[in-house]
Design an enzyme around this catalytic site. Sequence first.
Site, short mmCIF file in Angstrom:
data_model
loop_
_atom_site.label_atom_id
_atom_site.label_comp_id
_atom_site.label_asym_id
_atom_site.label_seq_id
_atom_site.Cartn_x
_atom_site.Cartn_y
_atom_site.Cartn_z
N GLU A 114 10.93 -10.39 5.13
CA GLU A 114 9.59 -10.18 5.73
C GLU A 114 9.61 -10.79 7.14
O GLU A 114 10.64 -11.23 7.62
CB GLU A 114 8.51 -10.84 4.87
N ASP A 133 2.12 -18.17 10.26
CA ASP A 133 2.60 -16.86 10.72
C ASP A 133 2.24 -16.61 12.19
O ASP A 133 1.63 -15.57 12.52
CB ASP A 133 1.98 -15.74 9.86
O1 FUB Z 1 0.96 -15.64 5.15
C1 FUB Z 1 1.14 -14.76 4.07
C2 FUB Z 1 2.56 -14.29 4.01
O2 FUB Z 1 3.42 -15.42 3.90
C3 FUB Z 1 3.05 -13.60 5.27
O3 FUB Z 1 2.57 -12.29 5.41
C4 FUB Z 1 4.49 -13.73 5.06
O4 FUB Z 1 5.27 -13.42 6.17
C5 FUB Z 1 4.61 -15.19 4.66
O5 FUB Z 1 4.60 -16.04 5.77
#
Ligand code: FUB
Length: 339
Positions: free
Chosen positions: A238, A31
């Site tokens: 997301e 991320d």
């Molecule tokens: O790294 C945990 C979660 O996985 C992140 O918050 C999301 O965007 C995905 O990458």
Amino acid sequence: MPEDPIDHIDFDDLNRRAISQPLVKHIYTADPSAHVFDGRIYIYPSHDIETDIPFDDLGSHFAMEDYHVLSMDSPGAEVTDHGVALHVKDVPWAKQQMWAPDAAFKEGTYYLYFPAKRADGIFQIGVASSNSPSGPFTAEPEAIKCSYSIDPAVFCDDDGKHYMYFGGIWGGQLQHYRDHKYSEENLEPLPHEKALGPRAALLSDDMKEFAEPVRELLIVDENGEPLLAGDHDRRFFEASWMHKYEGKYYFSYSTGDTHFICYAVGDNPYGPFTYKGIVLHPVVGWTNHHSIAEFEGSWYLFYHDSSLSRGVTHLRSVKVAPLKHLSDGTIEEIIPYSA
Ligand code: FUB
């Protein structure tokens, strides 16, 4: 998030064909939110760790506990790991799952924004500050008021105003919110209904609160129609990110279960944003999450994949690749592994 069937993948071959290599290999990172501070590239990633927690659709196996900041002089240069910048035990309101963070700078102070679960299992977003871009950061005692869900991304516009974009469905809990209020009974809209939108709010002058009520943003198709919840190839899931290019606002995000990083373009920080296409095709591992930054006149995509861990979806590695804006305003699609 279900685990991918990976038995058929030849990871040695795949790693040879990868368009870029992990920035660091001594820890797992994911991320990546990249910023240029004082002429140096700083990356604010999640710090992935091994866990015995079983895989589930809520991402419980993403059990991260702290953040490390990475930095480098330029893409391709040696990468410094600055060590632990913030640990969950030093965040009074947070219990677990330190997911995708971001950072911002204003008037001599660096701010780290991060989601975490409170003791009651609800995600909120917190802020911590430091006089150094690499930390260590000191957390505020409470989460940001009215914040919810995950994946904060903070964008600084040319006028110096900072906006936070956030939200994520499934494990990120966004489907439980209507009118910014949580209820277990709220679920994802039906396939023919309008998709849930990413959230945004202007930050206060002190960078520690929202300066306005949270807004739900709209992503529309080429005909101006809202993207539908059933449009899994294009709807927001997301991993919000915002960058500005030639006066336009490029909102990019992950489509989650179809594993694309897509983008949509608007005329102001709140949109509406018109879907334009794919930035990054699926990578090894379930999640796809990125940032886009300009360094010395060239643009770069920071992303992650799970090829170093040979496909373990919660053990990812941050990478960087060149990104090209084409003359018509679109972004050239990036295929993470060459043929
Ligand atoms: O790294 C945990 C979660 O996985 C992140 O918050 C999301 O965007 C995905 O990458």
